[in-house]
Design a protein around this motif. Structure first.
Motif, PDB file in Angstrom:
ATOM      1  N   PRO A  27      35.221  47.977  40.149  1.00 43.07           N
ATOM      2  CA  PRO A  27      36.463  47.683  39.431  1.00 43.07           C
ATOM      3  C   PRO A  27      36.121  46.997  38.107  1.00 43.07           C
ATOM      4  CG  PRO A  27      36.505  46.773  41.661  1.00 43.07           C
ATOM      5  CD  PRO A  27      35.123  47.263  41.407  1.00 43.07           C
TER       6      PRO A  27
ATOM      7  N   CYS B 155      32.761  42.937  40.389  1.00 44.79           N
ATOM      8  CA  CYS B 155      33.472  43.771  39.425  1.00 44.79           C
ATOM      9  C   CYS B 155      32.883  43.541  38.039  1.00 44.79           C
ATOM     10  CB  CYS B 155      34.971  43.468  39.439  1.00 44.79           C
ATOM     11  SG  CYS B 155      35.444  41.836  38.882  1.00 44.79           S
TER      12      CYS B 155
ATOM     13  N   TYR C 278      43.306  44.654  35.928  1.00 41.10           N
ATOM     14  CA  TYR C 278      42.292  44.994  36.930  1.00 41.10           C
ATOM     15  C   TYR C 278      42.383  46.498  37.129  1.00 41.10           C
ATOM     16  CZ  TYR C 278      39.900  44.933  41.486  1.00 41.10           C
ATOM     17  OH  TYR C 278      39.034  45.140  42.542  1.00 41.10           O
TER      18      TYR C 278
ATOM     19  N   SER D   9      40.975  49.600  39.199  1.00 37.90           N
ATOM     20  CA  SER D   9      40.242  49.957  40.414  1.00 37.90           C
ATOM     21  C   SER D   9      39.287  51.110  40.136  1.00 37.90           C
ATOM     22  CB  SER D   9      41.216  50.336  41.528  1.00 37.90           C
ATOM     23  OG  SER D   9      41.727  51.632  41.300  1.00 37.90           O
TER      24      SER D   9
ATOM     25  N   TYR E 154      46.228  47.409  37.598  1.00 35.36           N
ATOM     26  CA  TYR E 154      47.097  46.323  38.042  1.00 35.36           C
ATOM     27  C   TYR E 154      47.099  45.273  36.943  1.00 35.36           C
ATOM     28  CZ  TYR E 154      46.237  48.486  42.567  1.00 35.36           C
ATOM     29  OH  TYR E 154      46.145  49.379  43.597  1.00 35.36           O
TER      30      TYR E 154
ATOM     31  N   GLN F 206      49.280  40.592  39.778  1.00 33.82           N
ATOM     32  CA  GLN F 206      48.682  41.547  40.717  1.00 33.82           C
ATOM     33  C   GLN F 206      47.206  41.783  40.390  1.00 33.82           C
ATOM     34  OE1 GLN F 206      50.172  42.645  43.722  1.00 33.82           O
ATOM     35  NE2 GLN F 206      51.224  40.841  42.940  1.00 33.82           N
TER      36      GLN F 206
ATOM     37  N   LYS G 122      44.255  41.224  43.108  1.00 38.61           N
ATOM     38  CA  LYS G 122      43.157  42.170  43.358  1.00 38.61           C
ATOM     39  C   LYS G 122      41.801  41.502  43.166  1.00 38.61           C
ATOM     40  CE  LYS G 122      45.555  45.724  44.441  1.00 38.61           C
ATOM     41  NZ  LYS G 122      45.505  46.272  45.801  1.00 38.61           N
TER      42      LYS G 122
ATOM     43  N   ARG H 220      39.076  41.148  46.072  1.00 39.87           N
ATOM     44  CA  ARG H 220      37.722  41.679  45.829  1.00 39.87           C
ATOM     45  C   ARG H 220      36.658  40.617  46.076  1.00 39.87           C
ATOM     46  NH1 ARG H 220      35.095  46.593  45.529  1.00 39.87           N
ATOM     47  NH2 ARG H 220      33.190  46.250  44.393  1.00 39.87           N
TER      48      ARG H 220
ATOM     49  N   THR I  54      50.293  39.732  47.089  1.00 35.06           N
ATOM     50  CA  THR I  54      50.762  41.125  47.075  1.00 35.06           C
ATOM     51  C   THR I  54      52.063  41.307  47.854  1.00 35.06           C
ATOM     52  OG1 THR I  54      49.517  41.790  49.051  1.00 35.06           O
ATOM     53  CG2 THR I  54      48.386  41.979  46.913  1.00 35.06           C
TER      54      THR I  54
END
Length: 131
Positions: free
Chosen positions: A8, A34, A60, A62, A68, A72, A76, A80, A93
């Protein structure tokens, strides 16, 4: 079609001292798996992100290309990171926590130039400021 990454990608405002300081603080504690990059040095088109959106919020992306934003993106990131961090990430979420988090994120983002570590360069672009 946006380029897909194995990891990500977290995209933030590298010109904002508050954003950079906050992200540095979180990364030392979370250690998420990430890629982290300021939007100013990112091929936004390859990630399927508009410059306007990148200026507006933390993003973010994915590995499948889903983007996102705002609270959000934070959720994430926490998910992660895993471990104990996954619990608050999961809560962020779920409604109504998601709605509350969105409102809080928007308030902080709108006033990030006044937050600890913030500076005038952190101010949201004029297009996002209330008249």
């Amino acid at each position: 079609m946006p380029k897909r990454s194995v990891l990500p990608v977290l995209v933030y405002d590298g010109d904002c001292a508050f954003c950079t300081t906050s992200l540095t603080y979180l990364m030392r504690r979370l250690r998420p798996k990430c890629a982290i990059t300021p939007w100013q040095f990112t091929d936004l088109d390859a990630l399927g992100i508009s410059r306007r959106r990148a200026q507006h919020e933390l993003l973010y992306v994915s590995p499948t290309g889903t983007v996102y934003g705002g609270a959000q993106a934070v959720a994430k990131l926490l998910l992660r990171a895993g471990g104990i961090w996954a619990w608050p990430g999961g809560l962020l979420t779920l409604p109504p926590v998601r709605w509350i988090a969105h409102g809080i994120y928007r308030i902080i983002a709108a006033h990030r130039d006044r937050m600890p570590g913030g500076s005038p360069t952190c101010a949201m672009p004029a297009a996002y400021q209330a008249p």
